[in-house]
Design an enzyme around this catalytic site. Structure first.
Site, PDB file in Angstrom:
ATOM      1  N   SER A   1       8.320   3.344   4.532  1.00 40.46           N
ATOM      2  CA  SER A   1       9.581   3.284   3.760  1.00 40.46           C
ATOM      3  C   SER A   1       9.313   3.249   2.320  1.00 40.46           C
ATOM      4  O   SER A   1       8.395   4.048   1.928  1.00 40.46           O
ATOM      5  CB  SER A   1      10.303   1.944   4.345  1.00 40.46           C
ATOM      6  OG  SER A   1      11.655   2.206   3.770  1.00 40.46           O
TER       7      SER A   1
ATOM      8  N   ASP B   1       0.970  -1.074  -0.074  1.00 38.44           N
ATOM      9  CA  ASP B   1       0.101  -0.063  -0.089  1.00 38.44           C
ATOM     10  C   ASP B   1       0.913   1.181  -0.054  1.00 38.44           C
ATOM     11  O   ASP B   1       1.893   1.356   0.981  1.00 38.44           O
ATOM     12  CB  ASP B   1      -0.808   0.112   1.260  1.00 38.44           C
ATOM     13  CG  ASP B   1      -2.122  -0.672   1.105  1.00 38.44           C
ATOM     14  OD1 ASP B   1      -2.195  -1.900   0.287  1.00 38.44           O
ATOM     15  OD2 ASP B   1      -2.999  -0.931   2.184  1.00 38.44           O
TER      16      ASP B   1
ATOM     17  N   HIS C   1       4.663  -7.473  -0.296  1.00 34.42           N
ATOM     18  CA  HIS C   1       4.293  -8.884  -0.710  1.00 34.42           C
ATOM     19  C   HIS C   1       4.984  -8.920  -2.196  1.00 34.42           C
ATOM     20  O   HIS C   1       5.717  -8.148  -2.642  1.00 34.42           O
ATOM     21  CB  HIS C   1       2.831  -8.926  -0.850  1.00 34.42           C
ATOM     22  CG  HIS C   1       2.025  -8.975   0.444  1.00 34.42           C
ATOM     23  ND1 HIS C   1       1.306  -9.633   0.918  1.00 34.42           N
ATOM     24  CD2 HIS C   1       1.909  -7.599   1.505  1.00 34.42           C
ATOM     25  CE1 HIS C   1       0.646  -9.257   2.120  1.00 34.42           C
ATOM     26  NE2 HIS C   1       1.239  -8.106   2.285  1.00 34.42           N
TER      27      HIS C   1
END
Length: 263
Positions: free
Chosen positions: A230, A90, A146
């Protein structure tokens, strides 16, 4: 002249506050129960989206627990399109571009060294002329990353030992933050193509944790998490990736969302 002065001041302030002691103290605070009362303020300030989370702010014992929170992944359906490449996080698209013939890539008007970013010293590699995508995770975003494709993977390198801000100010006034910060370099192999995925640490807490120990990943499967907001960089081989039409600077993306296609 003004920009130069701002750049010098910014870098000086960051250096003064970015050292082991301050990182140790900030990390200790975030991991302690003392930070729990800060959670509602943090949530309000950064506008956390609780619709995706099972539970409430009261369920978290520390800021650190909040940063690495799980979400209901049923709200992040993974694209089922053929040859899909999906967002690993996200976040916000900071840049989409192409690796230059001189082994550099440009982010926010700054040239970065591909060799320094990845540790790949050879000038003859399959990523010359390939696309790269930079995705920024702010403090409000879900902090886990992911796999963008189904693949076998390996960690090629663990580079850097300090981290600087990777937000808009950091990219504009910092010094080569993407290729200096603490980072992992993963190579993902889909069977016919390779993709580099590079999680980049952020200032102070500077932590990247790999949670998955399997050698093969399904598209959208969790690989690890950051302990604070990050950046993730994806690098594709030449002629191996076609960005989707909506993949543009400033675009919000979510885990599992289509960002392009393998070619």
């Amino acid at each position: 002249m003004f920009n130069t002065a701002v750049k010098i001041l910014y870098r000086s302030l960051i250096e003064l506050t970015n050292h082991r002691l301050s990182s140790y103290l900030i990390k200790g605070f975030c991991e302690s129960k003392i930070s729990k009362p800060v959670i509602p303020l943090f949530s309000k300030h950064f506008r956390l989206n609780w619709d995706d989370v099972d539970g409430t702010a009261a369920d978290y014992g520390s800021l650190s627990e909040l940063f690495i929170r799980q979400i209901n992944l049923e709200r992040r359906p993974v694209s089922k399109e053929a040859h899909a490449v999906v967002s690993p996080v996200d976040g916000v698209v900071q840049t989409v571009g192409i690796i230059n013939p001189n082994q550099t890539f440009t982010v926010k008007g700054k040239d970065y060294s591909f060799a320094e970013l990845t540790g790949c010293k050879s000038a003859d590699h399959q990523y010359n002329g390939g696309y790269f995508v930079v995705l920024y995770l702010s403090p409000r975003h879900y902090h886990r990353f992911h796999s963008p494709i189904s693949c076998r993977y390996q960690k090629l390198a663990e580079l850097g030992n300090r981290s600087y801000p990777v937000n808009q100010l950091g990219l504009k006034y910092g010094k080569d933050v993407l290729s200096k910060n603490y980072r992992f370099v993963y190579e993902l192999n889909s069977g016919s193509r390779n993709v580099l995925m590079i999680p980049v640490g952020a200032m102070n807490i500077n932590s990247i944790v790999q949670t998955n120990t399997r050698t093969e990943l399904e598209i959208g499967e969790e690989l690890g998490y950051f302990s604070f907001g990050s950046t993730v960089i994806l690098v594709f081989e030449k002629d191996a990736f076609q960005p989707s039409a909506h993949l543009a600077e400033g675009q919000e993306v979510q885990v599992g969302e289509l960002i392009g296609y393998e070619e």
